[in-house]
Design an enzyme around this catalytic site. Sequence first.
Site, short mmCIF file in Angstrom:
data_model
loop_
_atom_site.label_atom_id
_atom_site.label_comp_id
_atom_site.label_asym_id
_atom_site.label_seq_id
_atom_site.Cartn_x
_atom_site.Cartn_y
_atom_site.Cartn_z
N CYS A 121 5.47 8.73 6.70
CA CYS A 121 4.16 8.15 7.02
C CYS A 121 4.39 7.08 8.08
O CYS A 121 5.53 6.70 8.34
CB CYS A 121 3.51 7.55 5.78
SG CYS A 121 1.74 7.26 6.02
N CYS A 123 2.26 4.13 8.15
CA CYS A 123 1.56 2.87 7.85
C CYS A 123 2.50 1.69 7.66
O CYS A 123 2.15 0.56 7.95
CB CYS A 123 0.64 3.03 6.66
SG CYS A 123 1.44 3.53 5.14
N CYS A 131 -2.05 5.06 9.10
CA CYS A 131 -1.04 6.11 8.94
C CYS A 131 -0.92 6.99 10.18
O CYS A 131 -0.33 8.07 10.12
CB CYS A 131 -1.37 6.95 7.71
SG CYS A 131 -1.53 5.95 6.22
N LYS A 196 -4.14 13.51 -1.95
CA LYS A 196 -3.89 12.06 -1.99
C LYS A 196 -5.23 11.35 -1.75
O LYS A 196 -5.87 11.55 -0.72
CB LYS A 196 -2.88 11.67 -0.92
CG LYS A 196 -2.67 10.17 -0.85
CD LYS A 196 -1.53 9.78 0.05
CE LYS A 196 -1.43 8.28 0.18
NZ LYS A 196 -0.34 7.87 1.06
N LYS A 249 -2.02 12.50 -6.25
CA LYS A 249 -1.75 11.06 -6.25
C LYS A 249 -3.05 10.30 -6.08
O LYS A 249 -3.80 10.63 -5.17
CB LYS A 249 -0.80 10.74 -5.09
CG LYS A 249 -0.56 9.28 -4.89
CD LYS A 249 0.29 9.05 -3.68
CE LYS A 249 0.34 7.56 -3.46
NZ LYS A 249 0.68 7.22 -2.12
N SER A 275 1.65 2.50 -7.96
CA SER A 275 1.93 1.08 -8.19
C SER A 275 0.89 0.38 -9.07
O SER A 275 1.24 -0.40 -9.95
CB SER A 275 2.06 0.37 -6.85
OG SER A 275 0.88 0.54 -6.07
N TYR A 314 7.60 4.25 -11.23
CA TYR A 314 8.40 3.01 -11.26
C TYR A 314 8.95 2.75 -12.66
O TYR A 314 9.75 1.84 -12.84
CB TYR A 314 7.53 1.84 -10.76
CG TYR A 314 6.94 2.12 -9.39
CD1 TYR A 314 7.70 1.96 -8.24
CD2 TYR A 314 5.63 2.61 -9.25
CE1 TYR A 314 7.18 2.27 -6.98
CE2 TYR A 314 5.10 2.92 -8.00
CZ TYR A 314 5.88 2.75 -6.88
OH TYR A 314 5.37 3.06 -5.64
C1 PBG Z 1 2.10 5.67 2.43
C2 PBG Z 1 2.09 5.65 0.94
C3 PBG Z 1 1.32 4.86 0.05
C4 PBG Z 1 1.80 5.12 -1.24
C5 PBG Z 1 2.81 6.08 -1.11
N1 PBG Z 1 2.96 6.40 0.23
C6 PBG Z 1 0.28 3.84 0.31
C7 PBG Z 1 -0.98 4.18 0.94
O1 PBG Z 1 -1.33 5.33 1.19
O2 PBG Z 1 -1.68 3.21 1.25
C8 PBG Z 1 1.32 4.48 -2.50
C9 PBG Z 1 2.28 4.49 -3.67
C10 PBG Z 1 1.94 3.56 -4.77
O3 PBG Z 1 0.87 2.92 -4.82
O4 PBG Z 1 2.80 3.44 -5.67
N2 PBG Z 1 0.96 6.18 3.03
#
Ligand code: PBG
Length: 325
Positions: A121, A123, A131, A196, A249, A275, A314
Amino acid sequence: MSVFPIYRPRRLRSNENLRRLVRETHLSVDDLIYPMFVVHGQNTANEITSMPGCYQYSVDRLVIAAKELASLGIPGTILFGIPENKDPFGSEAYADDGIIQQAVCAIKDAVPDLLVITDVCLCEYTDHGHCGIVEDGEVQNDPTLDLLVQESVSHAHAGADVIAPSDMMDGRVGAIRYALDEAGYENIPIMAYSAKYASAFYGPFRDAAESAPQFGDRRSYQMDPANSEEALREVTLDIEEGADIVMVKPALSYLDVISQVKTEFQMPVAAYNVSGEYAMIKAAAQNGWIDEKRVALEVLTSIKRAGADMILTYFAKSVVEWLEN
Ligand code: PBG
């Protein structure tokens, strides 16, 4: 089925051995992928405030953490990089000496058997935190594909075992598959973040990866949490474009999507226990309001029961300890 009192479901719940025999879902170390964050520097392990027990590691410390994962029997890690400098095009994402490229080399050198998955990615690497390439305030789809392709090939070149694009640009799985094959990496699988969602559960991750968008949000490329038919269309596309593993996700608010994807496609399905899902349990447990171990195992078991074959979490290291005791 006969009705009560002939059939009494409680009979098979009366002791642990009976419960073991009829248990339908088993969470195991085989299901787990542990995400890790890597930063420049040396001998660094910055604990992430909103993700207790998770760290931004420098490469040397990351290698130690990778050894621990291998010794726990965890099959793999997924890596996220925090660059030294951010710019509009996320240059460090595809630099030969970028932080992820260094990290992958070091882990593969020290712990060759641990599966190293790299998140692809931009970002974390762009100064605007989006991204992809931004023009006129919009993330540009097709020009971004070129950069994601370069990033993927450079990860493969560094030794990555699996490439995991998480950007949600249209057509990126096909573009990456084609480029990996051209570069001689036809045996490297793609784990696609297929469904996602534009989720508020990524908050703590954005602290950890320093990747919050500097303006706007990600709703023009990540999915609307209200949609599940669209998730099936996304998964269909990614499979047609060459995805080997498809991901949903976040996990917990999307168990229905995990279940539909598994039923519909019979493909390996990954779920990302993100997270915010981790932080909520940690915070409540620290307040003494819930039992961390029991709640985490219940959540992860539910993700598996919904149909996930593997879980990015995690909690992975804790799960191994919990399952052993
Ligand atoms: C990158 C990415 C993200 C996460 C995984 N890859 C953040 C987002 O899309 O803002 C989030 C993972 C998590 O919250 O544990 N794009």
